[in-house]
Design an enzyme around this catalytic site. Structure first.
Site, PDB file in Angstrom:
ATOM      1  N   LYS A 103       0.828  -1.212   0.000  1.00 33.30           N
ATOM      2  CA  LYS A 103       0.000   0.000   0.000  1.00 33.30           C
ATOM      3  C   LYS A 103       0.865   1.266   0.000  1.00 33.30           C
ATOM      4  O   LYS A 103       2.066   1.193   0.204  1.00 33.30           O
ATOM      5  CB  LYS A 103      -0.927   0.002   1.224  1.00 33.30           C
ATOM      6  CG  LYS A 103      -1.910  -1.157   1.251  1.00 33.30           C
ATOM      7  CD  LYS A 103      -2.889  -1.053   0.111  1.00 33.30           C
ATOM      8  CE  LYS A 103      -4.004  -2.083   0.162  1.00 33.30           C
ATOM      9  NZ  LYS A 103      -3.577  -3.480   0.076  1.00 33.30           N
TER      10      LYS A 103
HETATM   11  C1  LIG Z   1     -10.127  -2.820  -1.657  1.00 35.94           C
HETATM   12  C2  LIG Z   1      -9.516  -3.648  -0.558  1.00 35.94           C
HETATM   13  N1  LIG Z   1     -10.259  -3.943   0.520  1.00 35.94           N
HETATM   14  C3  LIG Z   1      -9.761  -4.667   1.529  1.00 35.94           C
HETATM   15  C4  LIG Z   1      -8.460  -5.150   1.503  1.00 35.94           C
HETATM   16  C5  LIG Z   1      -7.972  -6.006   2.622  1.00 35.94           C
HETATM   17  O1  LIG Z   1      -6.859  -5.496   3.305  1.00 35.94           O
HETATM   18  P1  LIG Z   1      -5.866  -6.467   4.073  1.00 35.94           P
HETATM   19  O2  LIG Z   1      -5.071  -7.195   3.040  1.00 35.94           O
HETATM   20  O3  LIG Z   1      -5.033  -5.553   4.913  1.00 35.94           O
HETATM   21  O4  LIG Z   1      -6.683  -7.394   4.907  1.00 35.94           O
HETATM   22  C6  LIG Z   1      -7.646  -4.858   0.408  1.00 35.94           C
HETATM   23  C7  LIG Z   1      -6.279  -5.344   0.365  1.00 35.94           C
HETATM   24  O5  LIG Z   1      -5.514  -5.170  -0.524  1.00 35.94           O
HETATM   25  C8  LIG Z   1      -8.190  -4.094  -0.666  1.00 35.94           C
HETATM   26  O6  LIG Z   1      -7.472  -3.814  -1.764  1.00 35.94           O
END
Ligand SMILES: Cc1ncc(COP(=O)(O)O)c(C=O)c1O
Length: 379
Positions: free
Chosen positions: A181
């Site tokens: 990110k």
């Molecule tokens: C649009 C979106 N929502 C939720 C998530 C979930 O985040 P995490 O991987 O930190 O659980 C991501 C992860 O890349 C994402 O791109």
């Protein structure tokens, strides 16, 4: 990978801050958590931020704290990361997939109302790849039908719509800090909201349903361990201090790709500027033109990787995933999602990518597009 798809940008200052956290005796629920939450809320322009262990847990807590339950319907895009639909299903609610706009790849507001039923409770709007969704129209639809709006800004920290940061305009917003990110905490996520009760409930739920009281063995909610450690928060505080230069650097890399690939007839590039919006570049995703099949795109991805260039198909639609394919969630056709997902290609994109690496990526892509039988620039 010689040129990775993504890479975190860790400075000596980040490392020093993490070392200070490690040397303190407080590794969880300490001052760095409070500092990170305060800084994030201030940056986003929300009254409250609740830091948690991932973007997925942030989404789940939103669903739980906002009261989604069995049979409730939540409108979501299928052109998104799987956690978007999974978080809805964790609470036995039903994700209702709506197609996306072909330019921005965000929920198409013109299609939302057709998906609303008497069971619909919320719209989970994703700011895909850091490009803001049509928030004013989506919030207008939600208010008309008395629906909640949850903004998934996991890919879009710092992006703005109508001069306000995304994540702060719905009933709740969600961020993620995985190492790919714009800024990272290693693993991590956060909920932001203007609602003090929602924030308090999310805080309780992330900590095994405990009250703020010091009684460690009193649980008043059915909660989870979704806490974020002081080590993660120390990194988050430092990264957040640099967010503006980071976003500028990423916009400059996107501009470089745009300059080099802009005239290629076989490619559709991501929108670079949109009215009412500030983009926050998460990934750089191009789309191949209509004459390419999905298998040609997959061949290009394989060839790029074989040459040490990170490349990915962003996104594989959720409704076509093996665990969703046979479920009865799909109500409407999703042609824009399917068409674009079959032709999308994410190129290496990280703060420290060098100009000669961008040049190599573009040269290799052009060569492979030509070998796959596509039109050539000027040809
Ligand atoms: C649009 C979106 N929502 C939720 C998530 C979930 O985040 P995490 O991987 O930190 O659980 C991501 C992860 O890349 C994402 O791109």
């Amino acid at each position: 990978m010689r040129i990775p798809l993504a890479a975190p940008d860790i400075t000596e200052q980040d490392i020093a801050a993490v070392a200070v956290a490690l040397r303190s005796s407080r590794l969880s629920r300490g001052p760095r958590l409070e500092e990170f939450e305060r800084a994030l809320a201030g940056y986003v322009g929300a009254a409250h931020a609740v830091a948690v262990s991932s973007g997925t847990s942030a989404l789940h807590l939103c669903m739980r704290a906002l009261g989604m339950g069995e049979g409730d319907e939540v409108i979501v895009p299928s052109f998104a990361f799987i956690a978007v639909a999974n978080a809805v299903r964790y609470e036995r609610a039903i994700p209702v997939f709506v197609d996306v706009d072909p330019l921005t790849l965000n929920l198409d507001p013109g299609l939302i109302e057709a998906a609303i039923t008497s069971r619909t409770r919320a719209i989970l709007v994703v700011h895909t790849f850091g490009c803001p969704a049509e928030l004013s129209e989506i919030i207008r639809i939600a208010r008309r039908h008395r629906l909640l709006v949850i903004e998934d800004a996991c890919e879009a920290i710092g992006a703005e719509y109508d001069g306000r940061k995304v994540g702060s305009q719905g009933d709740a917003g969600v961020f993620a800090f995985y190492p790919n990110k714009q800024i990272t905490t290693g693993e991590g996520g956060a909920i932001v909201t203007g609602d003090p009760q929602l924030a308090a409930l999310a805080r309780k739920l992330r900590n095994q349903g405990r009250n703020d009281s010091e009684d460690w063995f009193e649980h008043t909610e059915f909660g989870y361990n979704y806490r974020l450690s002081e080590i993660n928060c120390a990194l988050g505080v430092e990264q957040l201090k640099r967010i503006e230069p980071i976003l500028e650097r990423r916009a400059a890399i996107a501009a470089e790709y745009q300059r080099r690939l802009g005239n290629h007839p076989a490619l559709k590039l991501p929108p670079f500027a949109l009215p009412r919006c500030r983009l926050s570049w998460f990934v750089y995703v191009v789309r191949l033109s209509a004459q390419f099949s999905q298998s040609q795109r997959d061949w290009i991805v394989k060839e790029m990787i074989a040459r040490g260039i990170g490349c990915g198909r962003y996104f594989a639609p959720i409704h076509l995933q093996p665990i969703y394919k046979h479920a009865s969630f799909q109500r409407m056709a999703l042609p824009v999602t399917e068409w674009n997902a079959a032709r999308s290609l994410a190129l290496p994109f990280f703060n420290r990518i060098r100009e000669e690496q961008v040049e190599e990526v573009c040269r290799t892509l052009e060569e492979l597009l030509c070998r796959a039988g596509g039109p050539t620039p000027g040809g």
